[in-house]
Write a protein that holds these residues in place. Structure first.
Motif, PDB file in Angstrom:
ATOM      1  N   THR A 268       0.839  -1.191   0.000  1.00 13.41           N
ATOM      2  CA  THR A 268       0.000   0.000   0.000  1.00 13.41           C
ATOM      3  C   THR A 268       0.878   1.247   0.000  1.00 13.41           C
ATOM      4  OG1 THR A 268      -1.732  -1.172   1.217  1.00 13.41           O
ATOM      5  CG2 THR A 268      -1.848   1.225   1.173  1.00 13.41           C
ATOM      6  N   ALA A 269       0.664   2.108  -0.978  1.00 15.91           N
ATOM      7  CA  ALA A 269       1.391   3.374  -1.079  1.00 15.91           C
ATOM      8  C   ALA A 269       0.406   4.514  -0.882  1.00 15.91           C
ATOM      9  CB  ALA A 269       2.076   3.502  -2.437  1.00 15.91           C
ATOM     10  N   SER A 270       0.807   5.489  -0.065  1.00 13.16           N
ATOM     11  CA  SER A 270      -0.073   6.616   0.208  1.00 13.16           C
ATOM     12  C   SER A 270       0.734   7.900   0.243  1.00 13.16           C
ATOM     13  CB  SER A 270      -0.814   6.417   1.541  1.00 13.16           C
ATOM     14  OG  SER A 270       0.117   6.309   2.616  1.00 13.16           O
ATOM     15  N   ALA A 271       0.074   8.982  -0.084  1.00 13.01           N
ATOM     16  CA  ALA A 271       0.634  10.327   0.013  1.00 13.01           C
ATOM     17  C   ALA A 271      -0.535  11.255   0.282  1.00 13.01           C
ATOM     18  CB  ALA A 271       1.382  10.707  -1.259  1.00 13.01           C
ATOM     19  N   SER A 272      -0.228  12.508   0.464  1.00  8.58           N
ATOM     20  CA  SER A 272      -1.288  13.458   0.766  1.00  8.58           C
ATOM     21  C   SER A 272      -2.318  13.489  -0.361  1.00  8.58           C
ATOM     22  CB  SER A 272      -0.690  14.861   0.955  1.00  8.58           C
ATOM     23  OG  SER A 272      -1.707  15.809   1.221  1.00  8.58           O
ATOM     24  N   GLY A 273      -3.533  13.037  -0.046  1.00 16.15           N
ATOM     25  CA  GLY A 273      -4.620  13.080  -1.011  1.00 16.15           C
ATOM     26  C   GLY A 273      -4.738  11.872  -1.906  1.00 16.15           C
ATOM     27  N   THR A 274      -3.923  10.838  -1.716  1.00 21.67           N
ATOM     28  CA  THR A 274      -4.008   9.667  -2.590  1.00 21.67           C
ATOM     29  C   THR A 274      -3.547   8.432  -1.844  1.00 21.67           C
ATOM     30  OG1 THR A 274      -3.260   8.710  -4.684  1.00 21.67           O
ATOM     31  CG2 THR A 274      -1.716  10.146  -3.525  1.00 21.67           C
ATOM     32  N   ARG A 275      -4.114   7.282  -2.226  1.00 21.65           N
ATOM     33  CA  ARG A 275      -3.764   6.006  -1.599  1.00 21.65           C
ATOM     34  C   ARG A 275      -4.103   4.880  -2.575  1.00 21.65           C
ATOM     35  NH1 ARG A 275      -3.117   4.151   3.761  1.00 21.65           N
ATOM     36  NH2 ARG A 275      -3.675   1.971   4.078  1.00 21.65           N
ATOM     37  N   GLN A 276      -3.144   3.981  -2.821  1.00 19.36           N
ATOM     38  CA  GLN A 276      -3.364   2.877  -3.743  1.00 19.36           C
ATOM     39  C   GLN A 276      -2.692   1.626  -3.208  1.00 19.36           C
ATOM     40  OE1 GLN A 276      -5.144   2.589  -6.585  1.00 19.36           O
ATOM     41  NE2 GLN A 276      -5.917   4.681  -6.358  1.00 19.36           N
ATOM     42  N   SER A 277      -3.244   0.458  -3.573  1.00 16.53           N
ATOM     43  CA  SER A 277      -2.697  -0.819  -3.126  1.00 16.53           C
ATOM     44  C   SER A 277      -2.588  -1.785  -4.300  1.00 16.53           C
ATOM     45  CB  SER A 277      -3.579  -1.446  -2.031  1.00 16.53           C
ATOM     46  OG  SER A 277      -3.610  -0.639  -0.872  1.00 16.53           O
ATOM     47  N   ALA A 278      -1.723  -2.768  -4.127  1.00 12.67           N
ATOM     48  CA  ALA A 278      -1.577  -3.858  -5.087  1.00 12.67           C
ATOM     49  C   ALA A 278      -1.307  -5.137  -4.319  1.00 12.67           C
ATOM     50  CB  ALA A 278      -0.447  -3.578  -6.078  1.00 12.67           C
ATOM     51  N   SER A 279      -1.757  -6.270  -4.862  1.00 13.44           N
ATOM     52  CA  SER A 279      -1.602  -7.548  -4.171  1.00 13.44           C
ATOM     53  C   SER A 279      -1.145  -8.619  -5.146  1.00 13.44           C
ATOM     54  CB  SER A 279      -2.928  -7.982  -3.520  1.00 13.44           C
ATOM     55  OG  SER A 279      -3.355  -7.038  -2.553  1.00 13.44           O
ATOM     56  N   THR A 280      -0.499  -9.634  -4.584  1.00 13.68           N
ATOM     57  CA  THR A 280      -0.097 -10.802  -5.352  1.00 13.68           C
ATOM     58  C   THR A 280       0.018 -11.989  -4.412  1.00 13.68           C
ATOM     59  OG1 THR A 280       1.501 -11.646  -6.976  1.00 13.68           O
ATOM     60  CG2 THR A 280       2.395 -10.439  -5.106  1.00 13.68           C
ATOM     61  N   ALA A 281      -0.086 -13.188  -4.953  1.00 11.28           N
ATOM     62  CA  ALA A 281       0.028 -14.407  -4.153  1.00 11.28           C
ATOM     63  C   ALA A 281       1.393 -15.046  -4.376  1.00 11.28           C
ATOM     64  CB  ALA A 281      -1.082 -15.387  -4.518  1.00 11.28           C
ATOM     65  N   PHE A 282       1.810 -15.865  -3.424  1.00 12.13           N
ATOM     66  CA  PHE A 282       3.089 -16.561  -3.560  1.00 12.13           C
ATOM     67  C   PHE A 282       2.963 -17.974  -2.996  1.00 12.13           C
ATOM     68  CE2 PHE A 282       3.392 -15.128   0.794  1.00 12.13           C
ATOM     69  CZ  PHE A 282       4.092 -16.139   1.438  1.00 12.13           C
TER      70      PHE A 282
END
Length: 339
Positions: A268-282
């Motif tokens: 999960t990456a976030s900054a002022s006014g924005t937030r996004q996530s990415a996922s993967t399996a292993f």
């Protein structure tokens, strides 16, 4: 025979932590470049704000700290994030400029600064009418005309430069936006399970898709079977300034990763006014054990097939042949009696 020649441009002073310098100057020990101080206070960098179609004027100071004269080429350049670690860097003078590098014009393109002297050079920044709103980072660069010669078969020349950062914001709507992509995890395990530590490398891409500079914060979480928490970490090797439009590829090392498990990785990456996530399996497996199991399984299967075929052959040899029924003979007709 003329030696091959390579030119390296070292933009010293643009990367914090290289040398201990005053807060108001970009410095490499021989010369420094910095904004001319106002009557109120010194400025560490150029912080400029302007609307499209307007013009600004400012001054840059070039200080020679050596005993002899130095000649510099002065130019304005656009900034970008390096691919290696996302550090702040600027374009070379030969590269195409689209922002500060294209809009700023210095009163002198070359300047000779006597030893232990500071020279002030004015510059003009004209922002075109159709300029996109948001941040346009760059720098005013003093490039040393001298090239330090190299030695050996390949003459490696180094040309040094120092630049004062320019943080320019063009008026208009601002949009902070950040995306996370290309999340991948790779495992590095000992050949024999239990004999050595295992590690994993998590790689991902951060992309500033907005028009303002971001200071991203990145969190990495790994969940194993049955929801067990394997890792929960705030990443530190993240650029403190992700410039608009820039994309960086980053990696994180996970020491002590499991050798046998299945789970999910969420970044999960976030900054002022924005937030996004990415996922993967292993899926973490001890591949030597898997290979041995496969070999044993194939061998066992081959032996089983061979034994089955042997039983079939023995059964075929022991089965008696079917009895052949004799063909009944015709009774002979007796000769007819004579009267």
């Amino acid at each position: 025979m003329r030696k091959p020649y390579v030119l390296l441009l070292g933009l010293l002073g643009l990367f914090p932590g290289l040398t201990a310098v005053p807060a108001h100057a970009a410095d490499n020990g021989s010369w420094s470049v910095y904004p001319v101080a106002s009557k109120i206070a010194a400025r560490p960098y150029f912080y400029l704000s302007v609307d499209p179609g307007q013009t600004l004027t400012d001054k840059v100071a070039v200080q020679n700290k050596t005993g002899g004269p130095l000649t510099f080429r002065l130019y304005a350049a656009d900034a970008y994030n390096t691919a290696r670690d996302g550090g702040f860097a600027v374009r070379t003078v030969q590269e195409r400029m689209l922002g500060v590098g294209a809009w700023a014009r210095l009163a002198q393109s070359r300047v000779t600064v006597p030893g232990h002297t500071t020279v002030t050079v004015p510059f003009t920044l004209r922002v075109p009418q159709g300029a996109e709103p948001g941040d346009h980072p760059g720098a005013v660069v003093a490039l040393d005309d001298r090239v330090d010669p190299g030695s050996g078969t390949l003459a490696l020349g180094v040309q040094r430069a120092v630049g004062a950062r320019v943080y320019l914001r063009v008026g208009g709507p601002t949009l902070p936006a950040l995306s996370v992509g290309q999340l991948h995890i790779s495992h590095h395990q000992p050949l024999v399970p239990g004999f050595g530590a295992s590690t994993a490398t998590v790689s991902y891409t951060l992309h500033n898709t907005g028009n303002v500079t971001l200071d991203p914060k990145v969190e990495l979480k790994v969940r194993g079977l049955f929801g067990r928490t394997l890792l929960d970490r705030r990443l530190t090797r993240v650029p403190s300034e992700l410039l608009p439009g820039q994309r960086v590829r980053l990696t994180e090392t996970w020491r002590g990763a499991p050798q046998l498990d299945r789970g999910d990785v969420t970044l999960t990456a976030s900054a002022s006014g924005t937030r996004q996530s990415a996922s993967t399996a292993f899926l973490a497996l001890p591949w030597l054990v898997v290979a041995l199991v496969c070999v044993v399984g194939v061998a066992a299967g081959a032996l089983l097939v061979r034994a089955r075929r042997g039983r079939v052959r023995r059964s075929a040899r022991a089965r008696p042949s079917p009895r052949v029924r004799p063909t009944p003979s015709r009774p002979r007709s007796s000769p007819s009696a004579r009267p």
